[in-house]
Motif scaffolding. Structure first.
Motif, PDB file in Angstrom:
ATOM      1  N   VAL A   2      59.166 -22.432   9.163  1.00 13.26           N
ATOM      2  CA  VAL A   2      57.954 -22.360   9.971  1.00 13.26           C
ATOM      3  C   VAL A   2      56.736 -22.315   9.061  1.00 13.26           C
ATOM      4  O   VAL A   2      56.711 -21.593   8.078  1.00 13.26           O
ATOM      5  N   ASN A   3      55.737 -23.101   9.391  1.00 14.21           N
ATOM      6  CA  ASN A   3      54.457 -23.078   8.687  1.00 14.21           C
ATOM      7  C   ASN A   3      53.382 -23.006   9.760  1.00 14.21           C
ATOM      8  O   ASN A   3      52.927 -24.020  10.272  1.00 14.21           O
ATOM      9  N   LYS A   4      52.997 -21.796  10.133  1.00 16.99           N
ATOM     10  CA  LYS A   4      52.035 -21.598  11.216  1.00 16.99           C
ATOM     11  C   LYS A   4      51.064 -20.500  10.835  1.00 16.99           C
ATOM     12  O   LYS A   4      51.456 -19.490  10.273  1.00 16.99           O
ATOM     13  N   GLU A  76      44.596 -22.353  15.465  1.00 17.27           N
ATOM     14  CA  GLU A  76      46.037 -22.295  15.245  1.00 17.27           C
ATOM     15  C   GLU A  76      46.449 -23.593  14.579  1.00 17.27           C
ATOM     16  O   GLU A  76      46.052 -24.682  15.004  1.00 17.27           O
ATOM     17  N   ARG A  78      48.619 -25.204  10.668  1.00 18.36           N
ATOM     18  CA  ARG A  78      49.525 -24.984   9.536  1.00 18.36           C
ATOM     19  C   ARG A  78      48.710 -24.896   8.254  1.00 18.36           C
ATOM     20  O   ARG A  78      47.581 -25.379   8.182  1.00 18.36           O
ATOM     21  N   GLN A  80      48.118 -25.829   4.376  1.00 16.52           N
ATOM     22  CA  GLN A  80      48.417 -26.815   3.335  1.00 16.52           C
ATOM     23  C   GLN A  80      47.474 -26.538   2.173  1.00 16.52           C
ATOM     24  O   GLN A  80      46.257 -26.575   2.331  1.00 16.52           O
TER      25      GLN A  80
END
Length: 84
Positions: A2-4, A76, A78, A80
Motif C-alpha cells: 500500500v502506498n497511500k 488523498e 500516493r 512518490q
C-alpha cells in the motif's frame, strides 16, 4: 503493498497550473501541515511541514480554478519521492 497518504493542510500559495503539449492539465501546489509537540523544556511548539503536491487532469483544473492561498484542503493520494 500500500502506498497511500492523507494530508489536511493549508495552501501556502495559489496553485500553479499548466498544460502539457497534448493538452493535459497539471497543477503544482504547496501544502503546509502543522503539528504541536513539546520541546525538551516541556513547552508546546508548532512545527510546520511543507509538501509539494502534483495533481493531473480534471482534478488539476478544479484546484487551479477554485483553490487560493490559505484555503484548507484534504488531499488523498500516493507518495512518490523525486530526486533533483
Amino acid at each position: 503493498m500500500v502506498n497511500k497518504v492523507i494530508l489536511i493542510g493549508n495552501l501556502g500559495q495559489d496553485p500553479e497550473g499548466r498544460e502539457t503539449g497534448s493538452g493535459f492539465t497539471v497543477a503544482n501546489l504547496r501544502l503546509a501541515t502543522n503539528e504541536r509537540r513539546k520541546d525538551k523544556s516541556g513547552e508546546w511548539q508548532d512545527h510546520t511541514e511543507w509538501h509539494t503536491v502534483v495533481c493531473f487532469g480534471k482534478t488539476a483544473e478544479n484546484v487551479v480554478r477554485y483553490c487560493k492561498t490559505g484555503k484548507q484542503l484534504f488531499i488523498e493520494g500516493r507518495i512518490q519521492t523525486r530526486k533533483w
